[in-house]
Motif scaffolding. Structure first.
Motif, PDB file in Angstrom:
ATOM      1  N   ILE A 257      16.432  24.746   2.327  1.00  0.00           N
ATOM      2  CA  ILE A 257      16.120  24.647   3.745  1.00  0.00           C
ATOM      3  C   ILE A 257      17.341  24.051   4.415  1.00  0.00           C
ATOM      4  O   ILE A 257      17.662  22.891   4.190  1.00  0.00           O
ATOM      5  CB  ILE A 257      14.881  23.762   3.989  1.00  0.00           C
ATOM      6  N   THR A 258      18.041  24.837   5.204  1.00  0.00           N
ATOM      7  CA  THR A 258      19.216  24.315   5.904  1.00  0.00           C
ATOM      8  C   THR A 258      18.886  24.153   7.372  1.00  0.00           C
ATOM      9  O   THR A 258      17.864  24.625   7.851  1.00  0.00           O
ATOM     10  CB  THR A 258      20.436  25.228   5.722  1.00  0.00           C
ATOM     11  N   GLY A 259      19.776  23.509   8.093  1.00  0.00           N
ATOM     12  CA  GLY A 259      19.497  23.156   9.484  1.00  0.00           C
ATOM     13  C   GLY A 259      18.688  21.875   9.483  1.00  0.00           C
ATOM     14  O   GLY A 259      18.133  21.464   8.468  1.00  0.00           O
ATOM     15  N   GLU A 260      18.653  21.211  10.604  1.00  0.00           N
ATOM     16  CA  GLU A 260      17.894  19.970  10.700  1.00  0.00           C
ATOM     17  C   GLU A 260      16.412  20.255  10.475  1.00  0.00           C
ATOM     18  O   GLU A 260      15.892  21.255  10.945  1.00  0.00           O
ATOM     19  CB  GLU A 260      18.089  19.334  12.078  1.00  0.00           C
ATOM     20  N   VAL A 261      15.745  19.379   9.773  1.00  0.00           N
ATOM     21  CA  VAL A 261      14.333  19.632   9.520  1.00  0.00           C
ATOM     22  C   VAL A 261      13.466  19.248  10.708  1.00  0.00           C
ATOM     23  O   VAL A 261      12.380  19.769  10.891  1.00  0.00           O
ATOM     24  CB  VAL A 261      13.826  18.890   8.260  1.00  0.00           C
ATOM     25  N   SER A 262      13.945  18.374  11.533  1.00  0.00           N
ATOM     26  CA  SER A 262      13.110  17.850  12.610  1.00  0.00           C
ATOM     27  C   SER A 262      12.485  18.910  13.514  1.00  0.00           C
ATOM     28  O   SER A 262      11.313  18.813  13.837  1.00  0.00           O
ATOM     29  CB  SER A 262      13.914  16.862  13.447  1.00  0.00           C
TER      30      SER A 262
ATOM     31  N   LEU B 110      10.511  13.884  15.777  1.00  0.00           N
ATOM     32  CA  LEU B 110      11.489  13.757  16.846  1.00  0.00           C
ATOM     33  C   LEU B 110      11.333  12.436  17.575  1.00  0.00           C
ATOM     34  O   LEU B 110      12.261  11.927  18.175  1.00  0.00           O
ATOM     35  CB  LEU B 110      11.341  14.918  17.840  1.00  0.00           C
TER      36      LEU B 110
ATOM     37  N   LEU C  65       9.289  19.814  12.387  1.00  0.00           N
ATOM     38  CA  LEU C  65       8.342  18.713  12.228  1.00  0.00           C
ATOM     39  C   LEU C  65       8.329  17.939  13.537  1.00  0.00           C
ATOM     40  O   LEU C  65       8.961  16.898  13.650  1.00  0.00           O
ATOM     41  CB  LEU C  65       8.803  17.782  11.106  1.00  0.00           C
TER      42      LEU C  65
END
Lengths: 440, 440
Positions: free
Chosen positions: A417-422, A429, A425
């Motif tokens: 999983i790339t990119g920010e996970v926020s 934030l 979710l």
């Protein structure tokens, strides 16, 4: 530019797009007495037929993409330019580039491909991404893997089921391949990874508007494909229309499927080549070309691949597949060489060597006209053909090795999983200002 | 949550961060009579020592990253949670997660790592990115490859030279590895790909504030590393301070280097673990831990890896490298097991098996205390050690195969520019409204 490849003596062939068609044209002109400029907005040629494996964590992006410069480095007459094309001025025989410099051509080859199309419902795009680029594929990979991650910690059974429900819209080769690969990923490859969910809870639904899967194949193979994909645990809904798609799920006819992941494999729209040429496109946005692949009333402009509407020997339009684009590219290269030498340009004839579609491990269908194959043998043929047609020894080796590994271990190696996970979710934030009561 | 792993009987160990330290702790507790929850904001464990090879197109992200769930799937007592931690409430022994649920612990292990630090000059960050995550590495890869692409079509010789000038700031292992890899990429691997530029025009400058490279190695090896990297065509500037970095280039002392690409390898800042614990950190933001690796006055909280300040046997602080984090993780696992069984917790002792740094093809240095090695042998040792310590057979195989391929062909396979190209080509953002005079 201070080091122009173009001289006054040699004709300048400009090719836009380094997909299967554009690359085949450039390769066909490699030894010709012309200067070639190949323009693409990407630095890599992408082997799109395997893109669904990037989206389902079986392969890495670099395994199926090769730098265009590297592929053509031995073609001394060819210059590769990374840029975007904004238009064509056929009157003055030049194209408009993003870097501000118009570029003149003697021959122009437009091989600019297609994007997926939502048939006027572009508002569905955020909720049902398609896969045409590497960024599309890694975004779908993130969406699929993230849904499983969220399901692992979701307490509400309904929400958990929605997170583990995957709807694939469109029952052509891409839809069938995606549905099969997601079923294998969710039900086999990651089965030991999770604690709270068993991946057998995963539901994969393939929705097709027509009355059978793989409409371009013979009916017997469509039936075999349906049986094979159902054995993988995919629900196949035939003759069903998608009415709406949003973040809660997919409305199919009068039935709502609560699903956090929907994937679009239902249709494509050609690039803007017709608009550049001021030509009325067909319904799919393609340029209707003559039998010599030239644009209407433009003797110096060829249009090939997914962005051209071209009829086969039987009068039916040619499908948007790699072999068509490649053969057209080679034909255009030969046509340009012929025209320069004062010979006439021959009409294009597509030679269909066969169609292949894979469903999953040991499951595929192959149509060679009179001979039809399915199961193990078709799957092996599919593997061999796809490795054979990949660009470059490195990619062939890497993809082959990955497949062998995946086959032997039942795993998918590129579960990244790339990119920010926020962003996926939302709650994360907002940092919690204070502690809330402990409720686990 | 409706299926809690935590029971009232077994102590609950919460580990934050799945780097080398956190993973070693979880693995050390695999057979212990505890429940383990490992929390990370990523789904993958990243092998950071090879991240520079992703940034220089030698490897793909998935080659050096493995899903945490996959690594720990056989640890039945372990639950992996993808989430972000926002704080620690040591009084009530619980942590605050992004998903809104506080989570209680009996033992807490903070292994949250470090980011690169600009020593208060965060405004340099956009112009001199560091590499700590996969996104960092692919962004640097895009920057480096895009600079070469733009140089190919740049007519102005000064601008072209700036596009082909790469400044690496920091002469530690990461800086040396990056400088060597960029020199190899720009001067060897892509040399036949371009037409207007010869990659020998590429200038790679390594700037170090101290008086030698690889300050943590013996002086003799520093000198050897300097010679080796100069042979690759890298200019080494020692004892020079960076005064400013902007989009035009880097100011070093009183000298300005016009460069479109600068890369930061000069320092790191620990994660916010000290802030969570309400403890005054050291200058690098780390938590000063006791010899048992526990946070001051917190008998249930261990801090390990790059986010802990810990002294070695010689009184000098331990370096922020993988072996330290791994040994600390294993030590903490044993300490928790001992404490549960009522035994005392032993002090941590770091055992240094040696230091390795690579410069490029056949060039590396290795320091084993009394024995020092450089050149071919050190490079082979470096390759073997890095493959050995990678997680999982698949990644070992893929990285090994890639290295063999790169070694034999002098190429870099993963030369992929991902993301939209337009942001790097400002002119392309604005479609030309009208044609301008043809000036090529």
């Amino acid at each position: 530019m201070d080091q122009p490849v173009t001289s006054l003596q040699r004709p300048h062939v400009v090719i836009v797009g380094a997909g299967f068609g554009g690359l085949a044209t450039a390769q066909g002109l490699g030894n010709a007495d012309v200067d070639v400029t190949l323009i693409d907005k990407r630095n890599h040629h992408l082997f799109q037929p395997l893109l669904y494996q990037v989206a389902t964590a079986g392969l890495s992006p670099a395994d199926i993409a090769a730098p265009i410069r590297g592929i053509l480095k031995r073609n001394a007459n060819t210059r590769v330019v990374l840029d975007r094309v904004y238009g064509v001025d056929t009157e003055h025989k030049r194209i408009i580039l993003g870097d501000g410099e118009p570029m003149s051509y003697d021959w122009l080859v437009l091989a600019t491909g297609a994007r997926h199309s939502y048939f006027g419902r572009d508002d569905w795009a955020p909720f049902a991404p398609g896969i045409k680029t590497i960024e599309d594929a890694t975004a779908v990979r993130r969406k699929v893997l993230m849904a499983m991650e969220r399901a692992e910690t979701e307490a509400d059974p309904d929400k958990r089921q929605a997170l583990l429900t995957f709807v694939i819209i469109g029952g052509g080769p891409t839809g069938v391949e995606m549905a099969g690969a997601i079923a294998e990923l969710a039900r086999q490859s990651v089965s030991k990874d999770f604690r709270s969910i068993t991946p057998r809870c995963a539901k994969v639904i393939l929705v097709e508007g027509g009355d059978r899967l793989l409409a371009s194949f013979p009916e017997a193979l469509s039936a075999k494909a349906k049986t094979a994909i159902e054995q993988l645990g995919v629900d196949v809904w035939l003759g069903q229309q998608v009415v709406s798609v949003d973040k809660m799920g997919v409305m199919v006819g009068e039935k709502f499927i609560a699903a956090s992941t929907a994937i679009w494999a239902a249709g494509v729209q050609a690039s803007r080549a017709a608009e550049w040429l001021g030509i009325t496109p067909d319904r799919a946005g393609r340029v209707p070309v003559g039998c010599d692949l030239r644009a209407p009333n433009e003797s110096a402009v060829f249009v090939i691949g997914d962005t051209a509407a071209c009829s086969g020997a039987n009068g039916k339009p040619l499908p948007g597949v790699a072999p068509v684009a490649k053969q057209q590219g080679m034909h255009v290269a030969n046509s340009i060489i012929a025209a320069i030498k004062g010979r006439s340009i021959e009409p294009f004839q597509y030679r269909n060597y066969g169609n292949l579609a894979t469903i999953g491990r040991n499951r595929a269908v192959a149509d060679f006209g009179r001979i039809q194959v399915s199961g193990h043998l078709a799957w092996l043929l599919w593997c061999v053909a796809h490795i054979w047609f990949l660009s470059g020894y490195r990619n062939r080796f890497v993809v082959g090795a990955n497949w062998l590994w995946n086959y032997l271990t039942y795993t998918r190696g590129a579960r990244l999983i790339t990119g920010e996970v926020s962003p996926d979710l939302p709650a994360t934030l907002v940092p919690r200002p204070a502690l809330r009561p402990l409720n686990i």
